[in-house]
Design a protein around this motif. Structure first.
Motif, PDB file in Angstrom:
ATOM      1  N   MET A 113      11.719  -9.897  -2.951  1.00 47.16           N
ATOM      2  CA  MET A 113      10.623  -8.966  -2.962  1.00 47.16           C
ATOM      3  C   MET A 113       9.692  -9.333  -1.817  1.00 47.16           C
ATOM      4  O   MET A 113       9.476 -10.483  -1.519  1.00 47.16           O
ATOM      5  CB  MET A 113       9.881  -9.012  -4.293  1.00 47.16           C
ATOM      6  CG  MET A 113       8.780  -7.996  -4.313  1.00 47.16           C
ATOM      7  SD  MET A 113       7.880  -7.660  -5.857  1.00 47.16           S
ATOM      8  CE  MET A 113       8.353  -8.791  -7.041  1.00 47.16           C
ATOM      9  N   SER A 114       9.097  -8.318  -1.178  1.00 46.94           N
ATOM     10  CA  SER A 114       8.219  -8.559  -0.047  1.00 46.94           C
ATOM     11  C   SER A 114       6.786  -8.802  -0.499  1.00 46.94           C
ATOM     12  O   SER A 114       6.436  -8.581  -1.652  1.00 46.94           O
ATOM     13  CB  SER A 114       8.280  -7.356   0.901  1.00 46.94           C
ATOM     14  OG  SER A 114       7.823  -6.199   0.236  1.00 46.94           O
ATOM     15  N   GLU A 115       5.953  -9.248   0.441  1.00 41.48           N
ATOM     16  CA  GLU A 115       4.529  -9.443   0.151  1.00 41.48           C
ATOM     17  C   GLU A 115       3.868  -8.092  -0.085  1.00 41.48           C
ATOM     18  O   GLU A 115       4.228  -7.108   0.558  1.00 41.48           O
ATOM     19  CB  GLU A 115       3.849 -10.129   1.338  1.00 41.48           C
ATOM     20  CG  GLU A 115       4.250 -11.574   1.501  1.00 41.48           C
ATOM     21  CD  GLU A 115       3.772 -12.432   0.342  1.00 41.48           C
ATOM     22  OE1 GLU A 115       2.610 -12.281  -0.089  1.00 41.48           O
ATOM     23  OE2 GLU A 115       4.568 -13.248  -0.145  1.00 41.48           O
ATOM     24  N   PRO A 116       2.855  -8.013  -0.952  1.00 45.24           N
ATOM     25  CA  PRO A 116       2.170  -6.745  -1.169  1.00 45.24           C
ATOM     26  C   PRO A 116       1.462  -6.289   0.101  1.00 45.24           C
ATOM     27  O   PRO A 116       0.975  -7.088   0.870  1.00 45.24           O
ATOM     28  CB  PRO A 116       1.148  -7.053  -2.267  1.00 45.24           C
ATOM     29  CG  PRO A 116       1.594  -8.328  -2.878  1.00 45.24           C
ATOM     30  CD  PRO A 116       2.387  -9.058  -1.849  1.00 45.24           C
ATOM     31  N   CYS A 117       1.432  -4.990   0.302  1.00 42.13           N
ATOM     32  CA  CYS A 117       0.748  -4.407   1.450  1.00 42.13           C
ATOM     33  C   CYS A 117      -0.758  -4.455   1.208  1.00 42.13           C
ATOM     34  O   CYS A 117      -1.219  -4.273   0.091  1.00 42.13           O
ATOM     35  CB  CYS A 117       1.214  -2.962   1.618  1.00 42.13           C
ATOM     36  SG  CYS A 117       0.503  -2.126   3.018  1.00 42.13           S
ATOM     37  N   ALA A 118      -1.524  -4.697   2.262  1.00 47.07           N
ATOM     38  CA  ALA A 118      -2.979  -4.829   2.129  1.00 47.07           C
ATOM     39  C   ALA A 118      -3.665  -3.478   1.950  1.00 47.07           C
ATOM     40  O   ALA A 118      -4.807  -3.418   1.520  1.00 47.07           O
ATOM     41  CB  ALA A 118      -3.541  -5.542   3.356  1.00 47.07           C
ATOM     42  N   VAL A 119      -2.993  -2.388   2.292  1.00 44.98           N
ATOM     43  CA  VAL A 119      -3.597  -1.061   2.212  1.00 44.98           C
ATOM     44  C   VAL A 119      -3.283  -0.431   0.855  1.00 44.98           C
ATOM     45  O   VAL A 119      -2.122  -0.255   0.502  1.00 44.98           O
ATOM     46  CB  VAL A 119      -3.057  -0.149   3.345  1.00 44.98           C
ATOM     47  CG1 VAL A 119      -3.642   1.234   3.241  1.00 44.98           C
ATOM     48  CG2 VAL A 119      -3.355  -0.767   4.699  1.00 44.98           C
ATOM     49  N   GLU A 120      -4.333  -0.117   0.087  1.00 47.39           N
ATOM     50  CA  GLU A 120      -4.154   0.560  -1.210  1.00 47.39           C
ATOM     51  C   GLU A 120      -3.841   2.031  -0.946  1.00 47.39           C
ATOM     52  O   GLU A 120      -4.534   2.689  -0.188  1.00 47.39           O
ATOM     53  CB  GLU A 120      -5.420   0.443  -2.050  1.00 47.39           C
ATOM     54  CG  GLU A 120      -5.400   1.280  -3.317  1.00 47.39           C
ATOM     55  CD  GLU A 120      -4.656   0.632  -4.471  1.00 47.39           C
ATOM     56  OE1 GLU A 120      -4.250   1.366  -5.378  1.00 47.39           O
ATOM     57  OE2 GLU A 120      -4.514  -0.592  -4.474  1.00 47.39           O
ATOM     58  N   THR A 121      -2.793   2.519  -1.537  1.00 49.83           N
ATOM     59  CA  THR A 121      -2.370   3.900  -1.357  1.00 49.83           C
ATOM     60  C   THR A 121      -2.485   4.636  -2.677  1.00 49.83           C
ATOM     61  O   THR A 121      -2.121   4.103  -3.718  1.00 49.83           O
ATOM     62  CB  THR A 121      -0.912   3.960  -0.859  1.00 49.83           C
ATOM     63  OG1 THR A 121      -0.816   3.256   0.379  1.00 49.83           O
ATOM     64  CG2 THR A 121      -0.450   5.385  -0.660  1.00 49.83           C
TER      65      THR A 121
END
Length: 98
Positions: A1-9
């Motif tokens: 699993m990748s790191e969470p994205c910093a931009v909330e969508t």
């Protein structure tokens, strides 16, 4: 699993499209399935229902993405794919994009 994205969508799902789906497509459960699909790919999203987005495709669901004040084009989802089409439209695409 990748790191969470910093931009909330924010994913806005057309309520009218959901109600037009056949019961076998599981439309009422689609917002939860979209959230789960995107979370597996490290995307921080909130999913909410909205009014008509202008297109009412038969057997599809209209969705619009909002992030940091920007609004995307309307994306047509196949309810059987649980929102996997949205991965290509997110700001931090995963290397595991189908």
């Amino acid at each position: 699993m990748s790191e969470p994205c910093a931009v909330e969508t924010q994913v806005q799902v057309c309520h009218r499209c959901l109600m037009r789906l056949e019961a076998s497509a599981g439309g009422v459960d689609l917002p939860r399935r979209i959230r789960a699909t995107l979370a597996v790919h490290g995307q921080a999203v909130s999913v909410s229902l909205t009014g008509c987005l202008g297109g009412c495709p038969v057997g599809r669901v209209s969705v619009q993405l909002r992030r940091e004040g920007d609004v995307s084009e309307v994306v047509l989802l196949d309810p059987a794919r649980d929102g996997a089409e949205l991965l290509a439209h997110l700001p931090c695409p995963s290397a595991e994009t189908p």
